[in-house]
Scaffold this motif. Structure first.
Motif: not given
Length: 113
Positions: A29-31, A36, A57, A60, A69, A80-81, A83, A96-97
């Motif tokens: 989950c990200g951008r 990401c 995917d 976010f 979230r 982010l992201p 996971t 995360s990250s």
């Protein structure tokens, strides 16, 4: 839309269906950003090596991504992201990250061995 070659989840209903239909599932989950995009690439590269795992995917900023979230496992995430690793519809690991291919491969082996 996210710039990844992974399956895109667009709604909370699709998310529910994805984790219900796949015993082993990973949702990133990200951008479309520098932290990401490499993770999407790592997941896509590992996909053929982990045929027992379904990868996807989820954008976010999509309101329906609240299902990711708001997970208790993600409460303290700051990068982010997000996971999320699922097994039988339940969260078994969350990170995360940015993650390297080595990091992700290690987690996949640990969680889905």
């Amino acid at each position: 839309m996210l710039q990844s070659q992974l399956k895109h989840i667009m709604s909370k209903d699709e998310h529910s269906k994805f984790i219900a239909e796949n015993k082993n599932a990973v949702v990133v989950c990200g951008r479309n950003g520098p932290m990401c995009l490499p993770v999407y690439g790592v997941m896509k590269a590992l996909e053929p090596k982990f045929e027992n795992v379904a990868f996807s995917d989820f954008e976010f900023d999509n309101p329906d991504a609240a299902v990711i979230r708001n997970l208790p496992e993600a409460q303290n995430f700051r990068g982010l992201p997000f996971t999320i690793y699922y097994q039988d519809g339940k969260v078994v690991k969350a990170t995360s990250s940015i993650q390297s291919a080595k990091d992700v491969k290690s987690i996949l082996k640990e969680v889905y061995a």
